[in-house]
Structures are given as C-alpha cells and as structure tokens.
Design a protein around this motif. Sequence first.
Motif, mmCIF file in Angstrom:
data_model
loop_
_atom_site.group_PDB
_atom_site.id
_atom_site.type_symbol
_atom_site.label_atom_id
_atom_site.label_comp_id
_atom_site.label_asym_id
_atom_site.label_seq_id
_atom_site.Cartn_x
_atom_site.Cartn_y
_atom_site.Cartn_z
ATOM 1 N N HIS A 26 -18.463 35.706 -21.776
ATOM 2 C CA HIS A 26 -18.318 36.723 -20.747
ATOM 3 C C HIS A 26 -18.152 36.089 -19.377
ATOM 4 N N SER A 27 -17.752 36.903 -18.435
ATOM 5 C CA SER A 27 -17.437 36.416 -17.098
ATOM 6 C C SER A 27 -18.696 35.959 -16.365
ATOM 7 N N GLU A 28 -18.483 35.159 -15.330
ATOM 8 C CA GLU A 28 -19.604 34.699 -14.504
ATOM 9 C C GLU A 28 -20.285 35.863 -13.799
ATOM 10 N N VAL A 29 -19.509 36.873 -13.438
ATOM 11 C CA VAL A 29 -20.100 38.053 -12.807
ATOM 12 C C VAL A 29 -21.004 38.788 -13.795
ATOM 13 N N LYS A 30 -20.572 38.909 -15.051
ATOM 14 C CA LYS A 30 -21.425 39.554 -16.052
ATOM 15 C C LYS A 30 -22.703 38.749 -16.264
ATOM 16 N N ALA A 59 -24.986 39.521 -13.497
ATOM 17 C CA ALA A 59 -25.458 40.907 -13.612
ATOM 18 C C ALA A 59 -26.517 41.045 -14.701
ATOM 19 N N LEU A 60 -26.301 40.382 -15.822
ATOM 20 C CA LEU A 60 -27.290 40.407 -16.912
ATOM 21 C C LEU A 60 -28.621 39.817 -16.463
ATOM 22 N N ASN A 61 -28.553 38.710 -15.751
ATOM 23 C CA ASN A 61 -29.773 38.035 -15.295
ATOM 24 C C ASN A 61 -30.529 38.837 -14.240
#
Length: 310
Positions: free
Chosen positions: A45-49, A52-54
Amino acid sequence: MRIIFMGTPLFAVPSLKILLENNHNISCVVTVPDRKKGRGQSLTHSEVKEFALNNGLKILQPEKLNDKEFQDEINSMSPDLIIVVAFRILPKEIFTIPKLGSFNLHASLLPKYRGAAPINHALINGEKETGVTSFFLREKVDTGNIILQKKIQIEDTDDAGSLHDKLSKLGAQTVLETVELIKNGDVKTFKQDDTLASPAPKIFKEDCIINWDKNVEEIYNFIRGHSPYPAAITYLQNKIVKIFKTKITEIPSNNTPGNLIITGKQLFANTRDMLLEIIELQVEGKKRITSMDFINSSDRGKNYIFKNAD
C-alpha cells in the motif's frame, strides 16, 4: 472544520502529518488501492495509507474517482475542505463537494511546470529556483487560482531525490498555512498567467536515455533530474547502465561523445564539449556502485563507450 486528505506517495506524508500535529480534524484519507508488486506479487500500500493506518485514520481506496458510490460517501461526510497532495485528477463532482472548496499542493512555482513531474523537469532544465504552490482546483489541471507560493533555491548538488525531500517539507508548511487562511476566511487568491506556463509531463523509460552529443551541463542536469528515480540510462556492451551521480569538469573532451576515460581512480565520459566525471552508476543486473568499483572490475586496456541508444 472537517477535512478530507487525498494523497499517495511519501511526498504527501509530511503534509498529512503536520495537519494532525496542529489538531486539524481529518475525517478521512483517500489514497490509491493496494497493488501487487515485486517478484512475489505481494500486496503493498501507499506511504500515505501506511501513515494513516499508524494514526488510526479512516481510509478510502476507490478504484475510480467518478464512481457514484465513492462520491456519495464523500458527500455523506459533509467535508468543509478537500486537500490534494500528489494524488490523481479529481472530477468536478468531487472537488465541488466541500463548502470551502478543494485545493492542491503542486511542487513548482505555477504556472511553470504544470504536470506530473515538476521536480524532475525543473532540474533537467537547469532552473536555479523552484518552490511549491497551493491553489484551488478547477477542471483544467494545475490552472486554478493561486493561494500561496513559497520559493526555494536549487543547489548545484541537488538531484530529484534531495529536491523532493526539501519541497515535501516546504509543502507541508504551505498546506498548514493554506488551511489556516481558509479556516479564518483570510484567503486572497490570484490568477495564473497562462502565457508563462510550461509543461512537466510524466516521464517514461524512453525519456530517460542520455544523449552524449549534448554539452556537459545539459547532460549533468539531465542525470540529476532523473536521480535516483526513474534514473537516467545509457547503454554499455548491450546492457542498460543507470547513472545517478556525476560532476562537471573543465577538461575539454578529446574523443567521441560517450567514450569513457579511466584516469587513476576517476571515470570520465566525453560529451560535446567537456568531460563529465561519473561518480555513481549501476550496470544492468548488478547493484549500484561507485566509479571506483566500476574501474576495479574493468579492463583498463579496453575501450568502453556509452551509447545513446541500444
């Protein structure tokens, strides 16, 4: 103020991070769907995801932005503002939803370098300064009214990687200031002058081939404008060679452009006018190495020539 943040790569993460650090309400993060990558075809998944998950943020990953179900979900959140940083082109049905509008952060001083690769093209063209621009979205890409611009000097030693990191940090501060202006009702925009516009189209593999018939400065800028990714390439003995780092010299070329010279611990390539010192490179099928490693593995008595095309 309810904010929806849209972004994909590492460039966008500092902007999302600074908004959270300053207690802005991120209702949702929109990013690209997970993709299969690598030999094992594992889902990534993307670095933005990842960010966001963290941080426990709600995430949407639509395949198509004009999908009605996705648009309905954005509508249901009643956002006040949409922020776009290194994402896809939004349809009008999406960017007109927020009460206070939608703005984008672009890594150039618009209207210069409109398009997908502004950092690369600024370096390739030998620019001495660049910057970031926040602007309200409109249907024609990168043409909306400008909210804020911040400038930065391009150092002679910058490449696309180092300039990316600098503009990502500068962009984060610009995003924060833009949000504060919008929140406080202090926004004053100005139109772009289309007569000053220049393109920065997406770079494909065929765009990365070095032309050794050009002068040393043009080749130097071309290489750093592609380093470390997607990387400028040339051909040596039918193998692709990526070149990441070079240095301009004042030593006149005395051979065919592309012809290599090994002098002691240094590796040079002839250009149209001066020698270009090669510092870091990668031969197809091998790891990235220094010129010294290349020299140590080479036959010093052999005539090596970089070619413009295979």
